[in-house]
Design a protein around this motif. Structure first.
Motif, PDB file in Angstrom:
ATOM      1  N   PRO A  87       0.679  -1.522  -0.706  1.00 26.27           N
ATOM      2  CA  PRO A  87      -0.253   0.280   0.072  1.00 26.27           C
ATOM      3  C   PRO A  87       0.782   1.323   0.086  1.00 26.27           C
ATOM      4  N   THR A  88       1.851   1.263  -0.177  1.00 24.87           N
ATOM      5  CA  THR A  88       2.757   1.996  -0.640  1.00 24.87           C
ATOM      6  C   THR A  88       2.197   3.078  -1.210  1.00 24.87           C
ATOM      7  N   GLY A  89       2.340   4.602  -0.948  1.00 24.09           N
ATOM      8  CA  GLY A  89       1.678   5.757  -1.228  1.00 24.09           C
ATOM      9  C   GLY A  89       0.350   6.113  -1.555  1.00 24.09           C
ATOM     10  N   LYS A  90      -0.549   4.934  -0.383  1.00 27.94           N
ATOM     11  CA  LYS A  90      -1.931   4.966  -0.650  1.00 27.94           C
ATOM     12  C   LYS A  90      -2.459   5.821   0.543  1.00 27.94           C
ATOM     13  N   ARG A  91      -3.869   6.058   0.504  1.00 21.81           N
ATOM     14  CA  ARG A  91      -4.253   6.061   1.358  1.00 21.81           C
ATOM     15  C   ARG A  91      -4.618   5.205   2.704  1.00 21.81           C
ATOM     16  N   VAL A  92      -4.417   5.721   3.627  1.00 23.63           N
ATOM     17  CA  VAL A  92      -4.497   4.092   4.870  1.00 23.63           C
ATOM     18  C   VAL A  92      -5.932   4.501   5.037  1.00 23.63           C
ATOM     19  N   LYS A  93      -7.043   5.073   4.926  1.00 22.09           N
ATOM     20  CA  LYS A  93      -8.283   4.649   5.798  1.00 22.09           C
ATOM     21  C   LYS A  93      -9.046   3.423   4.392  1.00 22.09           C
ATOM     22  N   GLU A  94      -8.107   3.494   2.873  1.00 21.76           N
ATOM     23  CA  GLU A  94      -9.145   3.052   1.316  1.00 21.76           C
ATOM     24  C   GLU A  94      -7.900   1.558   1.823  1.00 21.76           C
ATOM     25  N   HIS A  95      -6.599   1.239   2.659  1.00 23.25           N
ATOM     26  CA  HIS A  95      -5.812  -0.003   2.659  1.00 23.25           C
ATOM     27  C   HIS A  95      -5.226  -0.328   3.542  1.00 23.25           C
ATOM     28  N   PHE A  96      -5.980  -0.030   4.957  1.00 20.44           N
ATOM     29  CA  PHE A  96      -6.051  -0.603   6.701  1.00 20.44           C
ATOM     30  C   PHE A  96      -5.664  -1.923   6.626  1.00 20.44           C
ATOM     31  N   TYR A  97      -4.800  -2.042   7.213  1.00 23.39           N
ATOM     32  CA  TYR A  97      -5.237  -4.045   8.094  1.00 23.39           C
ATOM     33  C   TYR A  97      -5.937  -4.070   9.408  1.00 23.39           C
ATOM     34  N   GLY A  98      -7.079  -4.512   9.682  1.00 22.33           N
ATOM     35  CA  GLY A  98      -7.367  -4.572  10.621  1.00 22.33           C
ATOM     36  C   GLY A  98      -9.096  -5.126   9.898  1.00 22.33           C
TER      37      GLY A  98
END
Length: 163
Positions: A87-98
């Motif tokens: 997910p490098t460079g991407k928004r955490v909200k759209e690519h989080f792990y949890g």
């Protein structure tokens, strides 16, 4: 005061040192040494060559000063392996792990607002019948010792066969 809605499996003080993986302890001590009397170190205080043994478990998340949005800036190979994507460079909200965005966001908000760390640990199953235990340490970084502009995560994963 910050109100926690998802405190499950989280420790917000140094009691985590009594139960965490030795690599987490070693990384936490590396972090503390770099504070140099400040509340939190800055990104500039970390030389990747000094952290070579930890690099595969490091994630850097940048917080935009104006919007507050979180972006993955560096994702270590172990985190990429767990996610099965980078997910490098991407928004955490759209690519989080949890489990949920609300729980993940709470971790980041706590670190940013309290200018302190969180130790989180989970047990998850993957698709081939194995379970892994992941420990994650969320740490604040700041260029001015006030605004948390980077959240430094260090994770350690151990794989166990299911019973």
């Amino acid at each position: 005061m910050f109100e926690l809605k998802h405190p499950r499996n989280k420790i917000y003080d140094e009691r985590f040192l009594d139960k965490c993986d030795p690599k987490i302890t070693a990384f936490y001590h590396e972090y503390c040494v770099r504070k140099l009397g400040r509340t939190m170190p800055g990104r500039k205080d970390f030389d990747p060559l000094d952290l070579k043994r930890f690099l595969s478990g490091i994630i850097l998340v940048e917080k935009d000063r104006k919007t507050g949005e979180l972006f993955y800036r560096l994702v270590g190979t172990e985190a990429v392996e767990i996610r099965k994507k980078d997910p490098t460079g991407k928004r955490v909200k759209e690519h989080f792990y949890g489990d949920s965005w609300e729980e993940v966001e709470e971790n980041y908000r706590y670190v940013c607002e309290c200018k302190s760390f969180i130790y989180d640990h989970t047990v998850d199953g993957d698709r081939i019948g194995k379970f892994f235990h992941e420990e994650i340490l969320f740490l604040p970084l700041s260029d001015d010792d006030d605004f948390v502009n980077i959240i430094l995560l260090y994770s350690v994963k151990s794989l166990n066969s299911s019973e």
